[in-house]
Design an enzyme around this catalytic site. Structure first.
Site, PDB file in Angstrom:
ATOM      1  CE1 TYR A 144      -8.396  -7.087   0.764  1.00 27.64           C
ATOM      2  CE2 TYR A 144      -8.481  -5.023  -0.467  1.00 27.64           C
ATOM      3  CZ  TYR A 144      -8.533  -5.707   0.734  1.00 27.64           C
ATOM      4  OH  TYR A 144      -8.718  -5.006   1.913  1.00 27.64           O
ATOM      5  CG  ASP A 239     -13.988  -5.290  -6.583  1.00 24.81           C
ATOM      6  OD1 ASP A 239     -13.962  -4.063  -6.794  1.00 24.81           O
ATOM      7  OD2 ASP A 239     -13.497  -5.813  -5.564  1.00 24.81           O
ATOM      8  CE  LYS A 267      -8.193   1.030  -3.990  1.00 27.91           C
ATOM      9  NZ  LYS A 267      -8.292  -0.396  -4.097  1.00 27.91           N
TER      10      LYS A 267
HETATM   11  C1  LIG Z   1      -9.024  -1.332  -2.915  1.00 27.22           C
HETATM   12  C2  LIG Z   1      -9.962  -2.388  -3.325  1.00 27.22           C
HETATM   13  C3  LIG Z   1     -11.075  -2.751  -2.564  1.00 27.22           C
HETATM   14  C4  LIG Z   1     -11.309  -2.202  -1.174  1.00 27.22           C
HETATM   15  O1  LIG Z   1     -11.524  -0.836  -1.160  1.00 27.22           O
HETATM   16  P1  LIG Z   1     -11.289  -0.032   0.223  1.00 27.22           P
HETATM   17  O2  LIG Z   1     -11.748   1.353  -0.097  1.00 27.22           O
HETATM   18  O3  LIG Z   1      -9.836  -0.143   0.514  1.00 27.22           O
HETATM   19  O4  LIG Z   1     -12.122  -0.699   1.254  1.00 27.22           O
HETATM   20  C5  LIG Z   1     -11.980  -3.644  -3.082  1.00 27.22           C
HETATM   21  N1  LIG Z   1     -11.785  -4.193  -4.295  1.00 27.22           N
HETATM   22  C6  LIG Z   1     -10.716  -3.902  -5.058  1.00 27.22           C
HETATM   23  C7  LIG Z   1     -10.575  -4.515  -6.402  1.00 27.22           C
HETATM   24  C8  LIG Z   1      -9.760  -3.005  -4.583  1.00 27.22           C
HETATM   25  O5  LIG Z   1      -8.682  -2.751  -5.325  1.00 27.22           O
END
Ligand SMILES: *Cc1c(COP(=O)(O)O)cnc(C)c1O
Length: 430
Positions: A144, A239, A267
């Site tokens: 994701y 990511d 995060k």
């Molecule tokens: C949470 C997450 C996102 C998206 O971040 P948001 O701040 O919710 O838009 C993108 N990549 C990964 C791997 C994530 O866990």
């Protein structure tokens, strides 16, 4: 344990907010419950609006690496608020946090702050396309990367496909350049590059998948990805929105010893405030506006309040490497305890763990790909979730999310969780 107040609030919320929640993971739909409404957090614990107390393993889906309402992170916040929370001008704290991130990750020579992980990956892809003058990207099923159009894609029936969108409202055009392959599948990776390598602007990957449960990449998978992207002139984007500053201070790239071209963060780096960032090699990053032709902007990007809390979090983590060994030890104890109960009650389940993140998959055998993940029994998970909740342990209300440790979790929390897990596993077999 009752959830009367939560249920009441949830019913009220549903009148004004779609599904009663501002992000779908907060709906407890897949475990057949109303959403639990939080009131307060303290260290490793959440207290909900009904006064129930839980040991929290959601940790706001990753950011709370130092636990709830950590004074380390909120230190000095009042002064920031008094001085003004936003100016629309550059501030000193932005320089300080950028320097800290570049020092933590040698692959990141320059960094740009944004407001969410979604923005970070979306902008990193635009930059990759601007840098390579190519259109296609490759992602992996089960990874994701936020909710921008081009990334809401799953693979079709084959292992290498042009994907179909996982969301309505995404136009065919928006995803026509998104290729999807199977995570941890080296053969397909080679095939994709053979067929499309020269057209690929970037490969984007979670070096540890954390959004289909926890599925760490095989080292070989990432190594070959690095080699192929170099060979074909595509950029490699890690990511690290979950893994950055969690699996180690230098992220998954430090753990695996691989240097991506671009990295995305979020995060943890906001200390709990809305944040994201992307960064990488100078020559790539300097293509961004205002110095280069790739446009990217944000009215509240680098917001002083978020930067202040993020800076507090990162400086603490930098100065206290024991946070990481300590989280890993606790996660390891949980893993051992869970495995023991699985064996004792002969349950078809397996535990995946890397450093301070883990989860229990209710399926036979190893879980290394999205295909493996898809075989999990979500009904048993729903039962398990409720049995844990009733014993005061809050895990993600979905089979496909990680369990996160924080520095605030105590030895007693771990012991209690292992005991709760054993009881839950025992009741599942009844
Ligand atoms: C949470 C997450 C996102 C998206 O971040 P948001 O701040 O919710 O838009 C993108 N990549 C990964 C791997 C994530 O866990």
């Amino acid at each position: 344990m009752n959830f009367n107040k939560s249920e009441e609030l949830f019913n009220e919320a549903k009148k004004y907010i779609p599904g009663g929640v501002n992000s779908p993971v907060r709906a407890f739909q897949s475990v057949g419950m109303s959403s639990v409404f939080a009131r307060r957090g303290n260290g490793s614990k959440i207290i909900d609006v009904d006064g129930n107390e839980f040991i929290d393993y959601i940790c706001s889906w990753g950011p709370l690496v130092l636990g709830h309402s950590s004074e380390v992170i909120t230190k000095g916040v009042e002064e920031v608020v008094k001085a003004g929370v936003t100016f629309g001008l550059a501030t000193e704290i932005e320089v300080k946090i950028a320097k800290l991130i570049t020092e933590a990750c040698p692959s990141v020579e320059m960094v740009r702050m944004v407001n969410s992980g979604t923005e970070a990956t979306m902008s990193a892809l635009r930059l990759a396309r601007g840098y390579t003058n190519r259109s296609k990207i490759l992602k992996f099923e089960g990874c994701y990367h936020g909710h921008s159009d081009g990334l809401l894609v799953k693979s079709g029936s084959g292992t290498l496909t042009y994907g179909s969108s996982t969301s309505s409202g995404v136009s065919e055009d928006a995803i026509k350049n998104t290729l999807v392959a199977q995570y941890n599948d080296i053969e397909t990776l080679n095939a994709v590059f053979k067929a499309h390598g020269n057209d690929l602007a970037a490969v984007i990957v979670e070096p540890v998948a954390g959004n289909m449960g926890v599925v760490p990449a095989k080292e070989e998978f990432l190594k070959i990805m690095r080699k192929l992207t170099e060979e074909y002139g595509a950029l490699l984007i890690f990511d690290e929105v979950i893994t950055g500053f969690r699996v180690s201070y230098g992220g998954a790239q430090e753990v695996y010893g691989i240097k991506p071209d671009l990295s995305c963060f979020g995060k943890i780096i906001g200390g709990g405030l809305p944040v994201g960032a992307f960064g990488g090699r100078r020559e790539i990053m300097e293509l961004l506006a205002p110095v280069g032709p790739v446009y990217q902007a944000g009215t509240l990007s680098g917001n002083p309040l978020a930067m202040h809390m993020g800076y507090n979090a990162l400086t603490y983590l930098k100065d206290h490497p024991e946070v990481y060994t300590n989280m890993e030890e606790k996660a390891n104890k949980l893993e051992e305890g869970f495995k023991k109960a699985i064996k004792e009650f002969k349950i078809d389940a397996t535990v995946n763990r890397i450093k301070g993140m883990l989860n229990v998959f209710f399926t036979k055998g190893k879980v290394e790909t999205f295909e493996d993940v898809s075989k999990c029994n979500t009904e048993i998970y729903a039962k398990y979730f409720k049995l844990m909740l009733d014993q005061g342990v809050l895990i993600a209300p979905s089979q496909f999310e990680a369990m996160f440790l924080s520095h605030a979790h105590t030895e007693e929390d771990i012991e209690r969780t292992i005991a709760a897990n054993r009881e839950a596993m025992r009741q599942i077999t009844e």
